[in-house]
Scaffold this active site. Structure first.
Site, short mmCIF file in Angstrom:
data_model
loop_
_atom_site.label_atom_id
_atom_site.label_comp_id
_atom_site.label_asym_id
_atom_site.label_seq_id
_atom_site.Cartn_x
_atom_site.Cartn_y
_atom_site.Cartn_z
N ILE A 1 29.79 -2.19 -22.27
CA ILE A 1 30.46 -2.86 -23.39
C ILE A 1 29.90 -2.36 -24.73
O ILE A 1 30.63 -2.19 -25.71
CB ILE A 1 30.36 -4.40 -23.23
CG1 ILE A 1 31.29 -4.83 -22.10
CG2 ILE A 1 30.69 -5.13 -24.53
CD1 ILE A 1 31.20 -6.26 -21.67
N GLY B 1 29.03 0.58 -25.17
CA GLY B 1 29.49 1.97 -25.29
C GLY B 1 28.33 2.90 -25.59
O GLY B 1 27.22 2.71 -25.08
N GLU C 1 0.85 -1.19 0.00
CA GLU C 1 0.00 0.00 0.00
C GLU C 1 0.89 1.24 0.00
O GLU C 1 2.10 1.14 0.26
CB GLU C 1 -0.90 0.01 1.25
CG GLU C 1 -1.81 -1.19 1.33
CD GLU C 1 -2.60 -1.25 2.63
OE1 GLU C 1 -2.49 -0.31 3.47
OE2 GLU C 1 -3.34 -2.24 2.80
N GLU D 1 8.93 -7.44 -4.46
CA GLU D 1 8.88 -8.70 -3.69
C GLU D 1 9.87 -8.69 -2.52
O GLU D 1 10.53 -9.68 -2.21
CB GLU D 1 9.03 -9.92 -4.60
CG GLU D 1 7.77 -10.09 -5.44
CD GLU D 1 7.62 -11.44 -6.09
OE1 GLU D 1 7.96 -12.45 -5.46
OE2 GLU D 1 7.12 -11.48 -7.22
#
Ligand code: CAA
Length: 411
Positions: free
Chosen positions: A340, A342, A129, A366
């Site tokens: 990687i 870029g 909530e 969760e």
């Protein structure tokens, strides 16, 4: 640590293969479009239902295939590799229906679980909530008893799949004065009068699955939709459900990391700089090696967790470890995958940016990773009380200083 064999049966291999086919054919080519349009991949979910995948975690006697939490982990991992958002769209059906498996009466199991397994009923889990997130016991949504049933009042937040769900497991306060029996769970249908969706959130990631604010404006549920035989068991049911469902989140994380890694390896072997594929540079190799190692470690921790859950063992601590480690790994691996790629990694017309955006929520929903660490630490303290053999090697002065008690109490 419990020793538990991890056994992959033909049924496990079959569901994994089916999920892989759906992922490659129906998720990967369309993931970017659904993300951009915030649209649900109906075709992939229909195929998952047709292939019986929505019954993976549901016992055979209630219409499922009984492949358990390990089956769930294998399926969710494959789906998440090609579209992490679809991974949660699928896994939330487990989160919403596990309370029935754990706490439902025989009648409730027979009535609802076969329909979840067939895909007729999509599920959601309405616990959080506005003012009760990590403090799951601090709910304000309430249910008042009246002739023949209960009437639910209040609002829930961050209900994943909320606007798509047919069945919503809603947790509400039924006994405000009680500390341990304050909350009960109810099976709400989206067609119940007084139930409505206020909005679907505008999110940073997992954009193709709705996360909703759900409103319960005097929703009447008959007595047979109070989960279980009696009121007051809701908090326990929610905690037990999360223990079983967290391997599903960890599997999303492993899939997210594995997908980002696959993309990074593919790109690094194709992209040339200084006249060489960038994979030939040792700094890139080191990044890929760490990404692969951490992903593999997260995967096997999660398989172990799932196997323990399927064996009926208590998994609170290891499920928290698995969720925490796998989701931290997913964020790290997705971040490194962007690196990687870029400059291209930062662009939305390349697929890797979506993994980076989709990964972040894994550390939050969760149970935040702070809550997971709290659960792990509380369990360690409990276990410390059982390790008397270590007491003799702790210097006597220390024991005396602590009044002879080295451990104990709650932290
Ligand atoms: N299994 C069974 N019982 C459990 C349990 C478990 N895993 N954990 C706690 N309990 C029991 C305790 O034994 C205790 O019982 P008694 O009252 O009989 O002694 C009772 O529940 C209260 O336990 P705690 O004192 O530990 O409770 P707490 O208030 O300190 O809270 C907490 C513990 C771990 C922080 C818990 O509130 C928690 O897990 N918070 C995170 C909630 C969460 O994960 N929310 C996400 C919801 S889903 C979502 O993200 C949206 C979505 O749609 C995906």
């Amino acid at each position: 640590m419990e020793l538990q064999n991890i056994i992959f049966t033909d049924a496990h291999k079959e569901v994994r293969e089916k999920a892989r086919t759906i992922a490659i054919e129906l998720l990967l080519p369309h993931a970017a479009k659904h993300d951009k349009e915030e649209s649900y991949n109906e075709a992939a979910m229909a195929e998952a239902a047709k292939q019986g995948l929505l019954g993976t975690w549901i016992p055979k006697e209630y219409g499922g295939s009984g492949v358990g939490i390990l089956g769930l982990a294998l399926v969710v991992e494959e789906l998440s590799k090609c579209d992490p958002a679809f991974g949660v769209a699928f896994a939330v059906n487990a989160l919403g229906s596990i309370p029935l498996i754990i706490g439902g009466t025989e009648d409730q199991k027979n009535t609802y679980l076969p329909k979840v397994a067939s895909g007729e009923y999509a599920c959601a889990f309405a616990l959080s909530e506005k003012f009760a997130g990590s403090d799951a016991g601090g709910l304000s949504v309430r249910a008042e008893q009246e002739e023949g049933g209960w009437r639910i009042f209040g609002e829930k937040k961050w209900t994943t799949n909320g606007s798509r769900a047919d069945l919503i497991t809603c947790f509400a306060v039924t006994d405000p004065k009680s500390r341990s029996r304050r909350i009960s769970a109810f099976i709400v249908k989206n067609t119940d009068e007084g139930f409505s969706i206020r909005l679907d959130e505008d999110k940073m990631g997992i954009r193709s699955v709705p996360v909703s604010e759900t409103v319960f404006n005097g929703v009447f549920v008959p007595d047979d939709r109070l989960l279980g035989e009696r009121a007051g068991l809701g908090f326990k049911h929610s905690m037990m459900t999360l223990d079983w469902a967290r391997p599903g989140v960890a599997a999303q994380a492993v899939g997210t990391a594995a997908g980002a890694l696959d993309l990074a390896v593919t790109y690094a072997t194709q992209r040339k700089q200084f006249s060489k594929p960038i994979v030939s540079f040792q700094m890139v190799q080191a990044m890929l090696a760490d990404m692969a190692t951490e992903t593999e470690a997260a995967r096997w921790l999660n398989y172990q967790t799932a196997a323990l859950a399927d064996a009926g063992k208590s998994v609170s601590k290891i499920a928290a470890m698995s969720k925490c480690f796998a989701t931290d790994t997913a964020v790290k691996v997705a971040t490194d995958a962007v690196q990687i790629f870029g400059g291209y990694g930062f662009m939305e017309n390349y697929p890797v940016a979506k993994y980076y955006r989709d990964a972040k929520i894994l550390q939050i929903y969760e149970g935040t990773n702070q809550v997971q660490r709290l659960i792990i630490a509380r369990n360690l303290v409990k276990e410390a009380g059982k390790m008397e053999h270590y007491t003799s090697v702790i210097p006597k002065e220390t024991q005396e200083a602590f009044g002879g008690e080295l451990v104990g109490g709650n932290c």
